[in-house]
Scaffold this active site. Structure first.
Site, PDB file in Angstrom:
ATOM      1  N   HIS A 159       0.802  -1.227   0.000  1.00  0.00           N
ATOM      2  CA  HIS A 159       0.000   0.000   0.000  1.00  0.00           C
ATOM      3  C   HIS A 159       0.836   1.278   0.000  1.00  0.00           C
ATOM      4  O   HIS A 159       0.295   2.363  -0.172  1.00  0.00           O
ATOM      5  CB  HIS A 159      -0.976   0.024   1.179  1.00  0.00           C
ATOM      6  CG  HIS A 159      -0.328   0.328   2.498  1.00  0.00           C
ATOM      7  ND1 HIS A 159       0.263  -0.646   3.257  1.00  0.00           N
ATOM      8  CD2 HIS A 159      -0.172   1.484   3.180  1.00  0.00           C
ATOM      9  CE1 HIS A 159       0.759  -0.099   4.357  1.00  0.00           C
ATOM     10  NE2 HIS A 159       0.518   1.197   4.334  1.00  0.00           N
TER      11      HIS A 159
HETATM   12  C1  UD1 Z   1      -2.283   5.622   5.147  1.00  0.00           C
HETATM   13  C2  UD1 Z   1      -1.044   6.223   5.800  1.00  0.00           C
HETATM   14  C3  UD1 Z   1       0.021   5.147   5.914  1.00  0.00           C
HETATM   15  C4  UD1 Z   1      -0.502   3.906   6.620  1.00  0.00           C
HETATM   16  C5  UD1 Z   1      -1.793   3.437   5.969  1.00  0.00           C
HETATM   17  C6  UD1 Z   1      -2.402   2.320   6.775  1.00  0.00           C
HETATM   18  C7  UD1 Z   1      -0.584   8.609   5.378  1.00  0.00           C
HETATM   19  C8  UD1 Z   1       0.232   9.553   4.621  1.00  0.00           C
HETATM   20  N1  UD1 Z   1      -0.498   7.300   5.001  1.00  0.00           N
HETATM   21  O1  UD1 Z   1      -1.913   5.213   3.837  1.00  0.00           O
HETATM   22  O2  UD1 Z   1       1.105   5.658   6.662  1.00  0.00           O
HETATM   23  O3  UD1 Z   1       0.466   2.902   6.550  1.00  0.00           O
HETATM   24  O4  UD1 Z   1      -2.727   4.521   5.907  1.00  0.00           O
HETATM   25  O5  UD1 Z   1      -3.245   1.535   6.005  1.00  0.00           O
HETATM   26  O6  UD1 Z   1      -1.285   8.981   6.279  1.00  0.00           O
HETATM   27  N2  UD1 Z   1      -8.891   4.778   0.124  1.00  0.00           N
HETATM   28  C9  UD1 Z   1     -10.090   4.163  -0.060  1.00  0.00           C
HETATM   29  N3  UD1 Z   1     -10.850   3.919   1.056  1.00  0.00           N
HETATM   30  C10 UD1 Z   1     -10.475   4.279   2.301  1.00  0.00           C
HETATM   31  C11 UD1 Z   1      -9.238   4.938   2.454  1.00  0.00           C
HETATM   32  C12 UD1 Z   1      -8.460   5.167   1.363  1.00  0.00           C
HETATM   33  O7  UD1 Z   1     -10.478   3.801  -1.176  1.00  0.00           O
HETATM   34  O8  UD1 Z   1     -11.215   4.015   3.259  1.00  0.00           O
HETATM   35  C13 UD1 Z   1      -8.045   5.027  -1.078  1.00  0.00           C
HETATM   36  C14 UD1 Z   1      -8.262   6.413  -1.662  1.00  0.00           C
HETATM   37  O9  UD1 Z   1      -8.153   6.311  -3.056  1.00  0.00           O
HETATM   38  C15 UD1 Z   1      -7.071   7.167  -1.120  1.00  0.00           C
HETATM   39  C16 UD1 Z   1      -6.000   6.090  -1.047  1.00  0.00           C
HETATM   40  O10 UD1 Z   1      -6.690   4.893  -0.705  1.00  0.00           O
HETATM   41  O11 UD1 Z   1      -6.695   8.243  -1.914  1.00  0.00           O
HETATM   42  C17 UD1 Z   1      -4.911   6.367  -0.038  1.00  0.00           C
HETATM   43  O12 UD1 Z   1      -5.469   6.590   1.271  1.00  0.00           O
HETATM   44  P1  UD1 Z   1      -4.657   7.410   2.363  1.00  0.00           P
HETATM   45  O13 UD1 Z   1      -5.364   7.357   3.647  1.00  0.00           O
HETATM   46  O14 UD1 Z   1      -4.310   8.737   1.815  1.00  0.00           O
HETATM   47  O15 UD1 Z   1      -3.296   6.634   2.438  1.00  0.00           O
HETATM   48  P2  UD1 Z   1      -2.998   5.094   2.721  1.00  0.00           P
HETATM   49  O16 UD1 Z   1      -2.272   4.542   1.553  1.00  0.00           O
HETATM   50  O17 UD1 Z   1      -4.208   4.401   3.205  1.00  0.00           O
HETATM   51  N1  UDP Z   2      -4.232  -5.708   8.482  1.00  0.00           N
HETATM   52  C1  UDP Z   2      -5.517  -6.196   8.561  1.00  0.00           C
HETATM   53  N2  UDP Z   2      -6.132  -6.585   7.388  1.00  0.00           N
HETATM   54  C2  UDP Z   2      -5.512  -6.512   6.177  1.00  0.00           C
HETATM   55  C3  UDP Z   2      -4.192  -6.001   6.126  1.00  0.00           C
HETATM   56  C4  UDP Z   2      -3.586  -5.588   7.303  1.00  0.00           C
HETATM   57  O1  UDP Z   2      -6.106  -6.282   9.633  1.00  0.00           O
HETATM   58  O2  UDP Z   2      -6.131  -6.879   5.170  1.00  0.00           O
HETATM   59  C5  UDP Z   2      -3.578  -5.292   9.743  1.00  0.00           C
HETATM   60  C6  UDP Z   2      -2.235  -5.923   9.981  1.00  0.00           C
HETATM   61  O3  UDP Z   2      -2.379  -7.193  10.589  1.00  0.00           O
HETATM   62  C7  UDP Z   2      -1.555  -4.917  10.865  1.00  0.00           C
HETATM   63  C8  UDP Z   2      -2.112  -3.594  10.377  1.00  0.00           C
HETATM   64  O4  UDP Z   2      -3.308  -3.907   9.668  1.00  0.00           O
HETATM   65  O5  UDP Z   2      -1.917  -5.083  12.210  1.00  0.00           O
HETATM   66  C9  UDP Z   2      -1.130  -2.928   9.467  1.00  0.00           C
HETATM   67  O6  UDP Z   2      -1.737  -1.870   8.811  1.00  0.00           O
HETATM   68  P1  UDP Z   2      -1.244  -1.302   7.423  1.00  0.00           P
HETATM   69  O7  UDP Z   2      -0.448  -2.326   6.700  1.00  0.00           O
HETATM   70  O8  UDP Z   2      -2.438  -0.759   6.751  1.00  0.00           O
HETATM   71  O9  UDP Z   2      -0.359  -0.050   7.869  1.00  0.00           O
HETATM   72  P2  UDP Z   2       1.122   0.152   8.429  1.00  0.00           P
HETATM   73  O10 UDP Z   2       1.354  -0.785   9.538  1.00  0.00           O
HETATM   74  O11 UDP Z   2       2.053  -0.045   7.286  1.00  0.00           O
HETATM   75  O12 UDP Z   2       1.107   1.579   8.845  1.00  0.00           O
END
Ligand code: UD1
Ligand code: UDP
Length: 359
Positions: free
Chosen positions: A203
């Site tokens: 992601h």
């Molecule tokens: C965010 C965090 C990242 C974290 C991750 C956990 C920042 C900069 N990034 O990344 O550090 O590891 O969350 O999962 O804060 N989207 C959906 N549905 C949702 C949310 C997001 O479709 O409910 C899509 C949208 O197109 C959005 C994209 O995902 O633009 C990215 O979402 P965003 O929250 O900006 O960043 P993450 O990649 O989720």
């Molecule tokens: N996770 C989850 N379902 C998924 C993928 C991840 O519950 O389909 C959990 C995972 O076990 C971990 C957390 O989400 O506890 C990690 O989140 P993510 O990878 O979104 O973010 P990061 O840790 O990189 O910030």
């Protein structure tokens, strides 16, 4: 004492669930603010339901937007919510835009601020998360560090007096939910055999916003001999679609799963491939070899004994690392004793600056 916790993204709900229970055990009142950064059911509601996290008193509904806009909107809505709640402590988790917005809002209002998962660094300032964590650490009054490496890093940045070694709250979460994961039937429901599949997540911006990098990663998955189960964050699904990237038959793209199901998939995988911070660490804690789809990690401890290997987005390196045999023995114990949240609550309760922000 009253605590406001600010959450917004998937891993924060998992951490906040453990933290909430530790506050409740000490009869400390808590108000949850959800920024709305994650809003899809499988990235948000499922965690509130399955981890029995209290419903947020404030749902800011900010949604997705470019970084500045998203963080700015959060800040605008957080300020009145924090003023209304007037907490003794504001607590933020990790390194997302919700973390930074919560930290800035609290600091600007002169409210005592604690940062959970402080002191982690990738030393890559092009990563949005690196900016968020550095700025949050420098704004906070109490810095809860998962490891000694994090404590040492904060000391180098002149923040040693605010750092507290607590252990890792994700280890608390894992310990708490592992018994349920052991009962989960997700492995058989997906018609997988324990020890004979790979589990993947992607992601990070560096891998999803760069179609070439994502293409190389997916090509590596397609070259593995076993089934690769790939619970896909909406961001990577959208990136695959817009770049027209497909995968071979051995790669099974599924919707994101709940935390217990994820732990169940992790513990039975032969190998985990991921760019997630949390998933790297869970693989290590569960003794499953990991390939990190990045060139650096904020969790260098996981590389001990060869449990975690950095492979970036290079297909050959990913395949080679994924095919390696598992290290012998158990990974070392480096993330505390699984009671980090309890320890944090004690620090909040006993801190002399409680109720009054440091100068
Ligand atoms: C965010 C965090 C990242 C974290 C991750 C956990 C920042 C900069 N990034 O990344 O550090 O590891 O969350 O999962 O804060 N989207 C959906 N549905 C949702 C949310 C997001 O479709 O409910 C899509 C949208 O197109 C959005 C994209 O995902 O633009 C990215 O979402 P965003 O929250 O900006 O960043 P993450 O990649 O989720
Ligand atoms: N996770 C989850 N379902 C998924 C993928 C991840 O519950 O389909 C959990 C995972 O076990 C971990 C957390 O989400 O506890 C990690 O989140 P993510 O990878 O979104 O973010 P990061 O840790 O990189 O910030």
């Amino acid at each position: 004492m009253k605590v406001v916790t600010v959450v917004g993204a998937r891993p924060q709900f998992i951490k906040a669930a453990v933290f909430s229970r530790a506050l409740a055990a000490q009869q400390i009142s808590e108000v949850l603010i959800h920024t709305g950064q994650h809003y899809d059911r499988e990235l948000s509601d499922v965690f509130f339901e399955s981890l029995t996290l209290p419903r947020p008193a404030h749902q800011l509904g900010v949604g997705s937007a470019p970084h500045g806009q998203q963080t700015g909107r959060m800040l605008e809505l957080l300020e009145p919510a924090l003023q209304e709640e007037a907490p003794d402590w504001v607590v933020v988790f990790g390194d997302t835009n919700s973390t930074l917005a919560g930290a800035l809002a609290a600091a600007k209002l002169g409210m005592p601020l604690a940062h959970v998962e402080a002191g982690l660094r990738s030393f890559d300032r092009s990563m949005p998360e690196e900016l968020n964590r550095v700025l949050t650490d420098h704004a906070a009054d109490l810095l809860f560090c998962p490891t000694q490496t994090a404590v040492d890093q904060l000391a180098k940045e002149g923040l040693g007096d605010r750092a507290r070694l607590t252990g890792d709250i994700m280890y608390d979460a894992l310990r708490e939910q592992l018994p349920q994961a052991e009962q989960s039937d997700i492995v058989s429901r997906l018609e997988l055999t324990a020890g004979q599949y790979a589990l993947a997540t992607v992601h990070r911006a560096a891998n999803t916003d760069d179609a070439d990098a994502l293409g190389r990663i997916l090509a590596a998955f397609s070259r593995l001999d076993e089934t690769v189960v790939f619970p896909a964050h909406p961001r990577v699904r959208a990136a695959m679609q817009s770049a027209g990237l497909t995968v071979a038959e051995n790669v099974r793209v599924i919707d994101p799963v709940g935390y217990v199901e994820m732990l169940a998939l992790e513990r039975s995988a032969r190998v985990v491939l991921t760019d997630s911070g949390g998933v790297q660490k869970e693989a290590f804690l569960l003794g499953v070899p990991c390939v990190t789809l990045r060139e650096e990690t904020e969790w260098p401890e996981t590389a001990a004994g060869g449990w975690n290997v950095l492979a970036g987005s290079d297909s050959d390196r990913i395949v080679e690392a994924a095919k390696r045999t598992a290290p012998a023995g158990e990974p070392p114990s480096v993330f505390g004793d699984g009671r980090a949240a309890e320890c944090m609550v004690e620090f909040l309760r006993d801190d002399p600056s409680h109720g009054e922000r440091r100068g």
